[in-house]
Design an enzyme around this catalytic site. Structure first.
Site, short mmCIF file in Angstrom:
data_model
loop_
_atom_site.label_atom_id
_atom_site.label_comp_id
_atom_site.label_asym_id
_atom_site.label_seq_id
_atom_site.Cartn_x
_atom_site.Cartn_y
_atom_site.Cartn_z
N ASP A 37 -7.48 69.93 -67.73
CA ASP A 37 -8.54 68.85 -67.13
C ASP A 37 -7.67 68.03 -66.52
OD1 ASP A 37 -9.85 66.09 -67.10
OD2 ASP A 37 -7.61 65.10 -68.33
N THR B 195 -11.31 65.09 -61.79
CA THR B 195 -10.47 64.97 -61.64
C THR B 195 -9.36 65.95 -60.90
OG1 THR B 195 -9.78 65.41 -63.92
CG2 THR B 195 -9.97 63.34 -63.13
N THR B 196 -9.89 67.32 -61.28
CA THR B 196 -9.36 68.28 -60.46
C THR B 196 -9.98 68.41 -59.25
OG1 THR B 196 -9.23 69.55 -62.37
CG2 THR B 196 -8.33 71.00 -60.85
N ASP C 36 -14.53 62.90 -71.75
CA ASP C 36 -14.64 63.60 -70.20
C ASP C 36 -16.34 63.28 -70.05
OD1 ASP C 36 -12.39 63.19 -69.49
OD2 ASP C 36 -12.78 65.94 -68.45
#
Length: 534
Positions: free
Chosen positions: A68, A101-102, A402
């Site tokens: 994550d 988020t990545t 998530d």
């Protein structure tokens, strides 16, 4: 990335000569770009369902295994201010969308690389920043065009989006268990008029034991704490009347600075007797209000409950749960329909919550307190997360968070787009074509922005062990032939219609990733000096 015929600079901004800044601003800008790109490269390998995992050792010696982006970057000790900005960018995406988020950091790194090349060619940073902002507005416009509107009653589409999010996690093999839980939890809180969902109303209680498949949505409330059975009190109460107290059931103590010295044993007996009488009076008042389940807030000044009061409560047949954390009070009072009581004199029946059953049960070897059949239940949801060890359990919680965020995104902006690198390639192509209609430096900037967007499909292919050049070229060709939903199928290692594979994501995840990464890149480009504050 291949590009045909760059437009020649024309009138307007094109007549400017190459921009040559003083040496210091150039060095500062280069330092910023290098530091930020280093952060981007560090987590690039974690993107997508075939991404690698990172093992993080915290300062306390704990180990975290995750892919994550937000969790990895939170743990990185970034010293360079520009690198910290990328960590903050990932946190901002986590708050706004909860997923991607990545992607947002990888995209920012790619845009910085594109900007660096244009700076070397002598373009002014402000010109690049302004063109990038305009390009991001166009990109969001093109994304919205290819999105599909969604009805929140369409549970199948919500499930597909939640499953896609979970498929890129370590716990992807349990997506069939976790995705329906995430969808059910959020849809329970949604009203026809709601524009968002407060995820603080969804509580995940983690217990080590069993496997992730034992994770379940509880119809009622589940507690982190266990029943206090030291004095032999009850562990099951039907027709429960629940009191939530914030005062202590232990004898008063003097202040820390003071000491009481007792020389006479008769005085000692009197002190003990007075203490017992004080506790007995409190316990009787609790019973008088018809309370038979007591939740006691954790105390740091003195014991929240001592053996004497536990003994009295056992005789009065009151079930006791202690060490309720301060930040749980609001959730529990909302869930159980009871009011927190700070003083024994305010302990009255109207402040109690009512439930059909409070019991401590054993779930796969872990003891869990469940409160079911709550009478005046607020809009809250409890999830009991199980796992064989703490590492798996922590990652399961992050993945579930998530998935919950993805469903919340669909409540905020009710539209879906396909995944697998398809939207990025589509936007890249559209921007490239749009750049042909522009003049001067802006056209170059739009083309560079379009090229930078291709980093997502390229990275997806790289991480899946495919040939990125061949895959992205074929993907571009398929899109040129009008196949809007063609994307990278990492499981089969080829290009296919990604909608048939049920790979979909919320529109908000992609649009916020593009907007936030572009803002951060523009901010970094406009910095030309460091000033050390005293």
């Amino acid at each position: 990335m291949a590009s045909t015929g760059k437009p020649a600079p024309q009138s307007g901004s094109g007549n400017m000569g190459a921009f040559h800044d003083k040496s210091k601003p150039t060095e500062v800008r280069l330092s910023n770009l290098t530091a930020a790109k280093a952060i981007s490269d560090a987590i690039r390998t974690s993107l997508g369902p075939r991404g690698m995992d990172k093992m993080i050792q915290t300062s306390k010696g704990e180990t975290i295994i995750t892919n994550d982006g937000a969790t990895i970057l939170k743990s990185i000790q970034a010293l360079h201010p520009a690198a910290k900005m990328l960590v903050d960018l990932s946190a901002a995406q986590d708050i706004e969308a909860g997923d991607g988020t990545t992607s947002v950091v990888v995209l920012a790194g790619s845009l910085l690389g594109a900007a660096e090349k244009m700076l070397e060619k002598g373009m002014h940073p402000t010109v690049i920043a302004d063109a990038f902002m305009r390009a991001s507005v166009k990109a969001v416009e093109f994304l919205t065009e290819i999105s599909t509107p969604l009805d929140l009653n369409d549970k199948a589409s919500l499930l597909r989006a939640a499953t896609t999010s979970l498929n890129s996690k370590i716990v992807s093999q349990y997506s069939s268990t976790l995705a329906p839980i995430a969808v059910a939890a959020v849809t329970k809180l949604v009203t026809p008029t709601s524009t968002t969902v407060d995820l603080r109303d969804i509580r995940i209680v983690k217990k080590v034991g069993g496997t992730i498949e034992d994770t379940q949505l509880i119809d009622g409330v589940v507690l982190n704490q266990n029943v206090v059975v030291a004095a032999g009190g009850p562990t099951r109460i039907e027709k429960a009347k629940i009191g939530l107290i914030q005062f202590q059931l232990s004898a008063p103590k003097p202040d820390m600075d003071n000491t009481v010295v007792i020389n006479d044993y008769r005085q000692m007996d009197k002190v003990i007797k007075e203490g017992r009488q004080y506790l007995l009076t409190i316990c009787k008042k609790i019973k008088k209000a018809n309370c038979n389940v007591l939740l006691i807030q954790k105390s740091i000044l003195r014991d929240a409950v001592d053996d004497t009061s536990l003994n009295f409560l056992k005789r009065l047949n009151i079930l006791v749960i202690k060490d309720v954390e301060r930040d749980e009070i609001e959730f529990l009072s909302k869930s159980l329909g009871c009011k927190p009581i700070a003083d024994i004199d305010a302990f009255t029946e109207d402040k109690l919550g009512y439930a059909d059953l409070v019991e401590e049960v054993s779930e796969s070897g872990a003891k869990v307190v469940k409160i079911t059949g709550v009478k005046h239940k607020g809009r809250t949801v409890s999830i009991l997360a199980m796992g064989s060890n703490s590492l798996v359990l922590e990652e399961s919680e992050r993945s579930l968070h998530d998935a919950l965020c993805v469903v919340r995104c669909l409540v905020k902006k009710r539209a879906l787009i396909c995944g697998g690198g398809a939207p990025e390639i589509h936007v890249s192509r559209r921007l490239f074509n749009y750049a042909q209609s522009l003049k001067g430096m802006e056209a170059y900037c739009f083309q560079a922005y379009a090229d930078a967007l291709e980093v997502i499909p390229t990275t997806l292919a790289e991480n899946a062990g495919l040939n990125p050049i061949a895959i992205v070229t074929e993907l571009r060709n398929r899109h040129a032939l009008g196949e809007r939903t063609a994307g990278i199928n990492v499981r089969k290692g080829l290009i296919s219609n990604i909608l048939e594979e049920d790979v979909v994501q919320p529109l908000l995840v992609s649009t916020s990733a593009i907007e936030l990464s572009t803002e951060t890149v523009c901010l970094l480009l406009k910095i030309d000096d460091y000033v050390q504050a005293r």
